[in-house]
Design a protein around this motif. Structure first.
Motif, mmCIF file in Angstrom:
data_model
loop_
_atom_site.group_PDB
_atom_site.id
_atom_site.type_symbol
_atom_site.label_atom_id
_atom_site.label_comp_id
_atom_site.label_asym_id
_atom_site.label_seq_id
_atom_site.Cartn_x
_atom_site.Cartn_y
_atom_site.Cartn_z
ATOM 1 N N LEU A 143 14.131 5.173 -7.272
ATOM 2 C CA LEU A 143 12.691 3.986 -6.398
ATOM 3 C C LEU A 143 12.544 4.391 -4.980
ATOM 4 N N MET A 144 13.290 4.644 -3.986
ATOM 5 C CA MET A 144 12.899 5.129 -2.473
ATOM 6 C C MET A 144 12.021 6.185 -2.463
ATOM 7 N N ASP A 145 11.961 7.145 -3.360
ATOM 8 C CA ASP A 145 10.835 8.092 -3.224
ATOM 9 C C ASP A 145 9.138 7.647 -4.007
ATOM 10 N N ALA A 146 9.470 6.620 -4.859
ATOM 11 C CA ALA A 146 8.710 6.286 -5.403
ATOM 12 C C ALA A 146 7.756 5.324 -4.381
ATOM 13 N N TYR A 147 8.588 4.630 -3.642
ATOM 14 C CA TYR A 147 7.750 3.376 -2.690
ATOM 15 C C TYR A 147 7.451 4.390 -1.722
ATOM 16 N N THR A 148 7.764 5.443 -1.298
ATOM 17 C CA THR A 148 7.370 6.387 0.010
ATOM 18 C C THR A 148 6.167 7.456 -0.655
ATOM 19 N N CYS A 149 5.661 7.254 -1.786
ATOM 20 C CA CYS A 149 4.483 8.249 -2.623
ATOM 21 C C CYS A 149 3.679 8.106 -1.833
ATOM 22 N N THR A 150 2.854 8.954 -1.265
ATOM 23 C CA THR A 150 1.813 8.656 -0.396
ATOM 24 C C THR A 150 0.439 9.016 -1.682
ATOM 25 N N GLU A 151 0.772 9.514 -2.651
ATOM 26 C CA GLU A 151 -0.425 9.607 -3.342
ATOM 27 C C GLU A 151 -1.176 10.499 -3.404
ATOM 28 N N CYS A 152 -1.057 11.289 -2.713
ATOM 29 C CA CYS A 152 -1.852 13.083 -1.969
ATOM 30 C C CYS A 152 -1.807 14.326 -2.699
ATOM 31 N N GLY A 153 -0.971 13.746 -4.316
ATOM 32 C CA GLY A 153 -1.508 14.654 -5.586
ATOM 33 C C GLY A 153 -1.215 16.143 -5.301
ATOM 34 N N ARG A 154 -0.624 16.594 -4.307
ATOM 35 C CA ARG A 154 -0.513 17.539 -4.100
ATOM 36 C C ARG A 154 0.408 18.138 -4.657
ATOM 37 N N SER A 202 0.732 -1.724 0.064
ATOM 38 C CA SER A 202 0.219 -0.211 -0.029
ATOM 39 C C SER A 202 0.544 0.821 -0.096
ATOM 40 N N LYS A 203 0.393 2.469 -0.416
ATOM 41 C CA LYS A 203 0.779 4.015 -0.069
ATOM 42 C C LYS A 203 1.348 3.752 1.301
ATOM 43 N N HIS A 204 0.614 3.211 2.434
ATOM 44 C CA HIS A 204 1.157 4.106 3.629
ATOM 45 C C HIS A 204 2.206 3.604 3.569
ATOM 46 N N PHE A 205 2.907 2.729 3.236
ATOM 47 C CA PHE A 205 4.149 2.379 3.595
ATOM 48 C C PHE A 205 5.428 3.645 3.892
ATOM 49 N N HIS A 206 4.108 4.657 3.296
ATOM 50 C CA HIS A 206 5.203 6.155 3.348
ATOM 51 C C HIS A 206 5.292 6.201 5.325
ATOM 52 N N ILE A 207 4.556 5.493 6.055
ATOM 53 C CA ILE A 207 4.403 5.449 7.683
ATOM 54 C C ILE A 207 5.939 5.307 8.021
ATOM 55 N N LEU A 208 6.674 4.453 6.837
ATOM 56 C CA LEU A 208 8.009 4.016 7.043
ATOM 57 C C LEU A 208 8.879 4.663 6.791
ATOM 58 N N LEU A 209 8.394 4.557 5.360
ATOM 59 C CA LEU A 209 9.379 5.488 4.437
ATOM 60 C C LEU A 209 9.762 6.494 4.726
ATOM 61 N N ALA A 210 8.861 7.757 4.902
ATOM 62 C CA ALA A 210 8.979 8.963 4.891
ATOM 63 C C ALA A 210 10.642 8.997 5.871
ATOM 64 N N PHE A 211 10.654 8.388 6.915
ATOM 65 C CA PHE A 211 11.999 8.978 8.008
ATOM 66 C C PHE A 211 13.090 9.357 7.034
ATOM 67 N N PRO A 212 13.457 7.483 6.302
ATOM 68 C CA PRO A 212 14.746 7.430 5.576
ATOM 69 C C PRO A 212 14.465 8.353 4.186
ATOM 70 N N ASN A 213 13.168 8.486 3.227
ATOM 71 C CA ASN A 213 13.458 9.310 2.800
ATOM 72 C C ASN A 213 13.766 11.315 2.296
ATOM 73 N N THR A 214 13.267 11.440 3.095
ATOM 74 C CA THR A 214 13.203 12.891 4.043
ATOM 75 C C THR A 214 15.332 13.137 4.605
ATOM 76 N N TYR A 215 15.341 11.718 5.709
ATOM 77 C CA TYR A 215 17.261 11.926 5.755
ATOM 78 C C TYR A 215 18.185 12.141 4.386
ATOM 79 N N TYR A 216 17.380 10.728 3.877
ATOM 80 C CA TYR A 216 18.549 11.226 2.131
ATOM 81 C C TYR A 216 18.141 12.382 0.928
ATOM 82 N N SER A 217 17.177 13.610 1.601
ATOM 83 C CA SER A 217 16.513 14.440 0.848
ATOM 84 C C SER A 217 17.891 14.985 -0.390
ATOM 85 N N LYS A 218 17.294 15.666 -0.936
ATOM 86 C CA LYS A 218 18.698 16.612 -1.566
ATOM 87 C C LYS A 218 19.352 18.056 -0.783
#
Ligand code: SF4
Ligand code: SF4
Length: 431
Positions: free
Chosen positions: A295-306, A231-247
């Motif tokens: 690819l981590m970005d893709a798995y972190t997407c919450t599909e919020c549409g912002r 599910s897109k709700h995997f962002h609950i976990l991946l949001a943390f590493p994904n923001t850590y490794y932001s550009k």
């Protein structure tokens, strides 16, 4: 004792299944090209604390942000209660934290109940926004039956879990007041007490309700955990590493290809010796040409549409939707991962991200304005994927729009993007 054994078996199966599926997502992310994001850890921790933990980018839409904070804080804090449920399940105890925590326990349970109510109300409002109000942000060509259903399933599950939690407490408190069995006086129940008049007075029925809700609540949480990787709700976990490794470099700063930069430098300075490491492909045709961070970005997407709601190309009716770019990338890398599981790592299915999922028309609609990356609440960068695929179209397939091809020709012939010869520069515009 049978209950404890059953609980342990269910818990072990749930943890094993989740670990296996989360491991597959990790493997899929690692299919991407290497990228070094180990620099500046202090800045990275700060970014993660601000964006993932502090939800700083959510506040641009205050109402949604407030509801999301209730769900997020509720989810995190109510898990302390889940810890107690797990210990009770394993050891056959009942409200094991009540003795050591004393009066603090009452405060905690009371707080959990208020949060549970807020989560429940927030989820109902979220459901209404998606299904009754039908906010434009939650529609689009990429929002097919599965993404729509996915969002609804999770919201409904959260409503049911919170309802079970409150009903369990209501039955428990009623049994406490009746001094029944091991139901010792523990906790305070400001919300669930409102449900008490709806429950039967019979202790046998109350125990069935309390135990039924207890099992429903914990099994529901374990099912929820195992649904996350699908599910897109995997962002609950991946949001943390994904923001850590932001550009960390400015959003508008593009990366130059080292091999191309080397060639240009060698043309301008014959004494310059370019490094020998050659790119296997210019740009990206498939997900394996993208970096692991894409690819981590893709798995972190919450599909919020912002991102899509602020995209000038999308707003003006073009085919491009940055949310679709991320969802297509995730679907394609998952497809490759499934192929590896079924047919081995060398299997080729003849498909690619470019053309089979994302068209050239979508890619060329992008103005590279970066509004999508700015809007994303979890620091996803759809533009980087778009630029890499455009790079492939131009450098490997020589497929660029006519306007760009004319410009390339002019640069080659005239040393400028315009059609005039360098010698005529002073004729371009009357002085
Ligand atoms: S960078 Fe491209 S995809 Fe992103 S908002 Fe701007 S036009 Fe849309
Ligand atoms: S890329 Fe970011 S803004 Fe766009 S849908 Fe995904 S999470 Fe939302």
């Amino acid at each position: 004792m049978i209950g404890q054994i059953l609980f342990l078996l269910i818990l072990a199966a749930a943890v094993a299944f989740f670990t296996r599926n989360a491991g597959k997502i990790r493997r899929n992310i690692k299919l991407g090209r290497p990228l070094d994001r180990s620099d500046n850890p202090a800045e990275r921790w700060k970014t993660m604390a601000r964006v993932a933990l502090g939800q700083s980018k959510m506040v641009k839409r205050p109402f949604a942000a407030l509801l999301h904070v209730f769900v997020y804080v509720g989810f995190v804090i109510i898990n302390i209660e889940v810890l107690e449920i797990l210990i009770d399940g394993v050891f056959g105890s009942h409200r094991v934290f009540s003795q050591p925590l004393g009066s603090l326990y009452g405060l905690l349970i009371g707080g959990f109940e208020v949060l549970a109510l807020l989560v429940l109300i927030s989820c109902l409002i979220f459901l209404a926004r998606r299904n009754i109000v039908r906010l434009k942000r939650f529609t689009g060509i990429e929002m097919t039956a599965w993404p729509k259903g996915d969002a609804n399933y999770i919201l409904i599950t959260e409503v049911l879990l919170m309802a079970a939690f409150l009903t369990m407490n209501a039955a428990d408190h009623k049994l406490q007041l009746l001094h029944f069995g091991h139901y010792l006086q523990a906790g305070s129940f400001p919300v669930s007490d409102l449900l008490s008049p709806l429950l039967p007075a019979d202790t046998k029925a109350l125990v069935i309700i309390e135990r039924g809700c207890w099992w429903f609540h914990i099994i529901g949480i374990l099912v929820f955990l195992n649904y996350l990787p699908y599910s897109k709700h995997f962002h609950i976990l991946l949001a943390f590493p994904n923001t850590y490794y932001s550009k960390l470099t400015p959003k508008g700063q593009f990366n130059n290809m080292a091999s191309v930069t080397g060639e240009v430098k060698a043309m301008l300075d014959p004494s310059f010796v370019p490094e020998t490491a050659e790119a296997s492909r210019f740009g990206a045709k498939d997900v394996t040409d993208l970096t692991w961070k894409n690819l981590m970005d893709a798995y972190t997407c919450t599909e919020c549409g912002r991102c899509t709601s602020v995209c000038p190309a999308n707003i003006t009716g073009k085919l491009l939707s940055p949310r679709k770019i991320m969802m297509d990338t995730r679907d394609r890398v998952t497809e490759i991962g499934n192929n590896i599981d079924k047919h081995g790592k060398d299997h080729q299915d003849g498909k690619t991200l470019l053309h089979d999922y994302i068209t050239a028309e979508e890619l060329w609609a992008c103005t590279t304005c970066n509004a999508c990356t700015e809007a994303c609440p979890v620091n996803i960068d759809p533009l980087n994927i778009i630029v890499e695929m455009r790079r492939y179209l131009v450098m490997e397939e020589s497929q660029a729009p006519t306007g760009l091809n004319n410009m390339f020709g002019n640069i080659e012939n005239n040393g400028a993007p315009w059609k005039y010869a360098a010698a005529d520069r002073f004729n371009w515009k009357p002085l």
